[in-house]
Design a protein around this motif. Structure first.
Motif, PDB file in Angstrom:
ATOM      1  N   GLN A   1       0.863  -1.201   0.000  1.00 45.31           N
ATOM      2  CA  GLN A   1       0.000   0.000   0.000  1.00 45.31           C
ATOM      3  C   GLN A   1       0.889   1.237   0.000  1.00 45.31           C
ATOM      4  O   GLN A   1       0.646   2.195  -0.734  1.00 45.31           O
ATOM      5  CB  GLN A   1      -0.861   0.039   1.250  1.00 45.31           C
ATOM      6  CG  GLN A   1      -2.026  -0.926   1.238  1.00 45.31           C
ATOM      7  CD  GLN A   1      -2.917  -0.716   2.464  1.00 45.31           C
ATOM      8  OE1 GLN A   1      -3.103   0.402   2.922  1.00 45.31           O
ATOM      9  NE2 GLN A   1      -3.463  -1.794   2.982  1.00 45.31           N
ATOM     10  N   ALA A   2       1.919   1.220   0.870  1.00 42.54           N
ATOM     11  CA  ALA A   2       2.810   2.371   0.979  1.00 42.54           C
ATOM     12  C   ALA A   2       3.558   2.590  -0.344  1.00 42.54           C
ATOM     13  O   ALA A   2       3.645   3.719  -0.840  1.00 42.54           O
ATOM     14  CB  ALA A   2       3.799   2.173   2.128  1.00 42.54           C
ATOM     15  N   ARG A   3       4.059   1.507  -0.947  1.00 43.36           N
ATOM     16  CA  ARG A   3       4.798   1.642  -2.213  1.00 43.36           C
ATOM     17  C   ARG A   3       3.893   2.198  -3.320  1.00 43.36           C
ATOM     18  O   ARG A   3       4.297   3.080  -4.069  1.00 43.36           O
ATOM     19  CB  ARG A   3       5.366   0.286  -2.642  1.00 43.36           C
ATOM     20  CG  ARG A   3       6.571  -0.115  -1.823  1.00 43.36           C
ATOM     21  CD  ARG A   3       7.182  -1.395  -2.340  1.00 43.36           C
ATOM     22  NE  ARG A   3       8.325  -1.768  -1.522  1.00 43.36           N
ATOM     23  CZ  ARG A   3       8.593  -3.009  -1.122  1.00 43.36           C
ATOM     24  NH1 ARG A   3       7.816  -4.002  -1.476  1.00 43.36           N
ATOM     25  NH2 ARG A   3       9.664  -3.252  -0.396  1.00 43.36           N
ATOM     26  N   SER A   4       2.648   1.683  -3.409  1.00 41.08           N
ATOM     27  CA  SER A   4       1.729   2.174  -4.452  1.00 41.08           C
ATOM     28  C   SER A   4       1.405   3.649  -4.203  1.00 41.08           C
ATOM     29  O   SER A   4       1.368   4.450  -5.142  1.00 41.08           O
ATOM     30  CB  SER A   4       0.415   1.386  -4.444  1.00 41.08           C
ATOM     31  OG  SER A   4       0.674   0.018  -4.366  1.00 41.08           O
ATOM     32  N   ALA A   5       1.180   3.995  -2.916  1.00 36.22           N
ATOM     33  CA  ALA A   5       0.836   5.387  -2.593  1.00 36.22           C
ATOM     34  C   ALA A   5       1.992   6.323  -2.946  1.00 36.22           C
ATOM     35  O   ALA A   5       1.779   7.402  -3.514  1.00 36.22           O
ATOM     36  CB  ALA A   5       0.476   5.511  -1.114  1.00 36.22           C
ATOM     37  N   VAL A   6       3.226   5.905  -2.652  1.00 34.74           N
ATOM     38  CA  VAL A   6       4.402   6.738  -2.965  1.00 34.74           C
ATOM     39  C   VAL A   6       4.489   6.943  -4.484  1.00 34.74           C
ATOM     40  O   VAL A   6       4.769   8.051  -4.963  1.00 34.74           O
ATOM     41  CB  VAL A   6       5.699   6.085  -2.407  1.00 34.74           C
ATOM     42  CG1 VAL A   6       6.947   6.726  -2.986  1.00 34.74           C
ATOM     43  CG2 VAL A   6       5.717   6.200  -0.887  1.00 34.74           C
ATOM     44  N   ALA A   7       4.206   5.887  -5.258  1.00 30.67           N
ATOM     45  CA  ALA A   7       4.250   6.008  -6.720  1.00 30.67           C
ATOM     46  C   ALA A   7       3.182   6.999  -7.207  1.00 30.67           C
ATOM     47  O   ALA A   7       3.460   7.876  -8.034  1.00 30.67           O
ATOM     48  CB  ALA A   7       4.053   4.634  -7.358  1.00 30.67           C
ATOM     49  N   VAL A   8       1.959   6.890  -6.661  1.00 30.93           N
ATOM     50  CA  VAL A   8       0.866   7.790  -7.082  1.00 30.93           C
ATOM     51  C   VAL A   8       1.191   9.239  -6.703  1.00 30.93           C
ATOM     52  O   VAL A   8       1.006  10.164  -7.504  1.00 30.93           O
ATOM     53  CB  VAL A   8      -0.485   7.342  -6.450  1.00 30.93           C
ATOM     54  CG1 VAL A   8      -1.579   8.375  -6.704  1.00 30.93           C
ATOM     55  CG2 VAL A   8      -0.901   5.976  -6.996  1.00 30.93           C
ATOM     56  N   VAL A   9       1.715   9.445  -5.482  1.00 30.64           N
ATOM     57  CA  VAL A   9       2.050  10.810  -5.030  1.00 30.64           C
ATOM     58  C   VAL A   9       3.111  11.421  -5.959  1.00 30.64           C
ATOM     59  O   VAL A   9       2.989  12.574  -6.381  1.00 30.64           O
ATOM     60  CB  VAL A   9       2.534  10.807  -3.559  1.00 30.64           C
ATOM     61  CG1 VAL A   9       3.185  12.141  -3.188  1.00 30.64           C
ATOM     62  CG2 VAL A   9       1.375  10.524  -2.623  1.00 30.64           C
ATOM     63  N   GLY A  10       4.127  10.649  -6.292  1.00 33.45           N
ATOM     64  CA  GLY A  10       5.198  11.156  -7.166  1.00 33.45           C
ATOM     65  C   GLY A  10       4.663  11.495  -8.554  1.00 33.45           C
ATOM     66  O   GLY A  10       4.897  12.591  -9.077  1.00 33.45           O
ATOM     67  N   LEU A  11       3.893  10.571  -9.149  1.00 36.02           N
ATOM     68  CA  LEU A  11       3.384  10.788 -10.513  1.00 36.02           C
ATOM     69  C   LEU A  11       2.455  12.006 -10.569  1.00 36.02           C
ATOM     70  O   LEU A  11       2.591  12.875 -11.430  1.00 36.02           O
ATOM     71  CB  LEU A  11       2.626   9.546 -10.998  1.00 36.02           C
ATOM     72  CG  LEU A  11       3.492   8.333 -11.364  1.00 36.02           C
ATOM     73  CD1 LEU A  11       2.618   7.103 -11.621  1.00 36.02           C
ATOM     74  CD2 LEU A  11       4.341   8.640 -12.599  1.00 36.02           C
ATOM     75  N   THR A  12       1.509  12.065  -9.617  1.00 40.37           N
ATOM     76  CA  THR A  12       0.542  13.171  -9.626  1.00 40.37           C
ATOM     77  C   THR A  12       1.220  14.501  -9.266  1.00 40.37           C
ATOM     78  O   THR A  12       0.882  15.544  -9.818  1.00 40.37           O
ATOM     79  CB  THR A  12      -0.623  12.902  -8.654  1.00 40.37           C
ATOM     80  OG1 THR A  12      -0.061  12.552  -7.370  1.00 40.37           O
ATOM     81  CG2 THR A  12      -1.506  11.774  -9.126  1.00 40.37           C
ATOM     82  N   GLY A  13       2.210  14.431  -8.350  1.00 48.13           N
ATOM     83  CA  GLY A  13       2.925  15.650  -7.948  1.00 48.13           C
ATOM     84  C   GLY A  13       3.685  16.252  -9.117  1.00 48.13           C
ATOM     85  O   GLY A  13       3.558  17.451  -9.414  1.00 48.13           O
ATOM     86  N   PHE A  14       4.454  15.412  -9.815  1.00 42.14           N
ATOM     87  CA  PHE A  14       5.221  15.926 -10.953  1.00 42.14           C
ATOM     88  C   PHE A  14       4.286  16.322 -12.104  1.00 42.14           C
ATOM     89  O   PHE A  14       4.553  17.272 -12.831  1.00 42.14           O
ATOM     90  CB  PHE A  14       6.272  14.915 -11.421  1.00 42.14           C
ATOM     91  CG  PHE A  14       7.482  14.896 -10.532  1.00 42.14           C
ATOM     92  CD1 PHE A  14       8.238  16.053 -10.327  1.00 42.14           C
ATOM     93  CD2 PHE A  14       7.872  13.743  -9.856  1.00 42.14           C
ATOM     94  CE1 PHE A  14       9.345  16.058  -9.492  1.00 42.14           C
ATOM     95  CE2 PHE A  14       8.979  13.737  -9.015  1.00 42.14           C
ATOM     96  CZ  PHE A  14       9.717  14.898  -8.833  1.00 42.14           C
TER      97      PHE A  14
END
Ligand code: HEM
Length: 158
Positions: free
Chosen positions: A56-69
């Motif tokens: 869950q944490a790994r998927s969330a980190v990926a989503v945060v990075g993609l949406t942030g950039f």
């Protein structure tokens, strides 16, 4: 600008799942593990929770990075990285890099091997250290969230 709204929604939902989990681990799970409330073996108790949350944490980190950039690119916010008043933009990227390193590099390649051995030999010291590290990450994340929510509304301490 519907795409930016969707990106912001996904960004914040992923932050809630990710940092909410870090907060639960820091303030509920680790104290219970350290007091032996979840069974005799602190390592087994910790791993039972950790291996369920880590993806869950790994998927969330990926989503945060993609949406942030994506938001930074779509709104052309790169200039902010040269201004001190947008310190929270730097903090978001730093916290993200830190967690990405911990979850994708340190955990599988370093911590998993060494921490398990350490936690078996000296469980009290190992879990006290792990708990402290979680507090540092949680406090850094909370400062970042406060800065980002207030800063994106125009508030700045500089
Ligand atoms: C690669 C890393 C990241 C990038 C590039 C990034 C980028 C952004 C951007 C561009 C915004 C919109 C700012 C605005 O509208 O003025 C934003 C908002 C936000 N970000 Fe991030 N971010 C990242 C990581 C994080 C992390 C790690 C956290 C939390 C620990 C976080 C929490 C937030 C919050 C709470 C908002 C404000 C949402 C709102 O109030 O509308 N971000 N981020």
């Amino acid at each position: 600008m519907t795409d930016v709204i969707i990106a912001r929604v996904l960004h914040v939902v992923a932050v809630v799942i990710w940092i909410g989990g870090v907060s639960m681990a820091t303030t509920v799970m680790l104290p219970a593990v350290r007091h032996g409330d979840l069974g005799e073996s602190p390592l087994q108790a910790f791993q039972a929770v950790e291996h369920r949350f880590i993806w869950q944490a790994r998927s969330a980190v990926a989503v945060v990075g993609l949406t942030g950039f994506y938001m930074a690119w779509r709104l052309d916010l790169w200039d902010r990285f040269r201004m001190a008043e947008f310190w929270w933009m730097h903090t978001m990227v730093c916290v993200w890099l830190l967690f990405a390193f911990v979850l994708f590099v340190a955990e599988p390649f370093i911590l998993h091997r060494h921490f398990d051995r350490w936690a078996t030999a000296r469980p009290k010291v190992a879990f006290a250290w792990l708990h402290r590290a979680h507090w540092v990450l949680l406090l850094l994340s909370i400062v970042t969230i406060i800065g980002a929510v207030a800063g994106s509304q125009g508030w700045s301490i500089f």
